[in-house]
Design an enzyme around this catalytic site. Sequence first.
Site, short mmCIF file in Angstrom:
data_model
loop_
_atom_site.label_atom_id
_atom_site.label_comp_id
_atom_site.label_asym_id
_atom_site.label_seq_id
_atom_site.Cartn_x
_atom_site.Cartn_y
_atom_site.Cartn_z
N ASP A 158 0.85 -1.19 0.00
CA ASP A 158 0.00 0.00 0.00
C ASP A 158 0.89 1.25 0.00
O ASP A 158 1.62 1.51 0.95
CB ASP A 158 -0.89 -0.01 1.25
N LEU A 159 0.82 2.01 -1.09
CA LEU A 159 1.71 3.17 -1.25
C LEU A 159 1.46 4.22 -0.16
O LEU A 159 2.39 4.85 0.32
CB LEU A 159 1.52 3.80 -2.63
#
Length: 203
Positions: A158-159
């Site tokens: 998850d950026l």
Amino acid sequence: MSQQYFFEYGQKEIDYLKRKDKKLGAAIDRIGIIQREVIPDPFTALISSVVGQQISSKAADTVWSRLIHLLGDITPDRIAQAELIAIKDCGMSVRKAEYIQGIAEAAISGTVDFKTLSSLSDEEIIKKLSSLRGVGVWTAEMLLIFSLQRPDVVSSKDLAICRGMMNLYGLKELSKEKFERYRKRYSPYGSIASLYIWELSVQ
């Protein structure tokens, strides 16, 4: 109006995280309790996740409401009975519509038994769901948090989580080793830490 459900956590989890990590603790004090909506039914939650892939949350809301209007209820049978083109016309690509039909087929055939999903471990759920077309590890991890309310998920894919960690600890880059160290520090309440780290990703 359909009932809203929120990720459940409380003082016990907050106190643990504050004790383990001073910087995160200060952020928790500043932000307060976070209400993040969850979709308790894992099948509906997975379809919602696929709808929301690679589009803004506003666009996802529009597509989702059209899909509900088309189907009435988001169930495997309703999706299987709908025409592919009708699903696509809710505002998504043909490929995404195919993924949605594929997930419905997996539910109907019993390839994935969504009713017993919650009895499996996090790893088993990720493995089972990410075998479906259009469902990757990240989507499975989001389902663990935002449907099954598993307490210890911090997604390295998850950026926003990675950006939030960098903001929190003042890092220019985030190595796998550092990520892993923080993830272990938050355990067994990684999902609650994730809620706060997402908030920090936009600050």
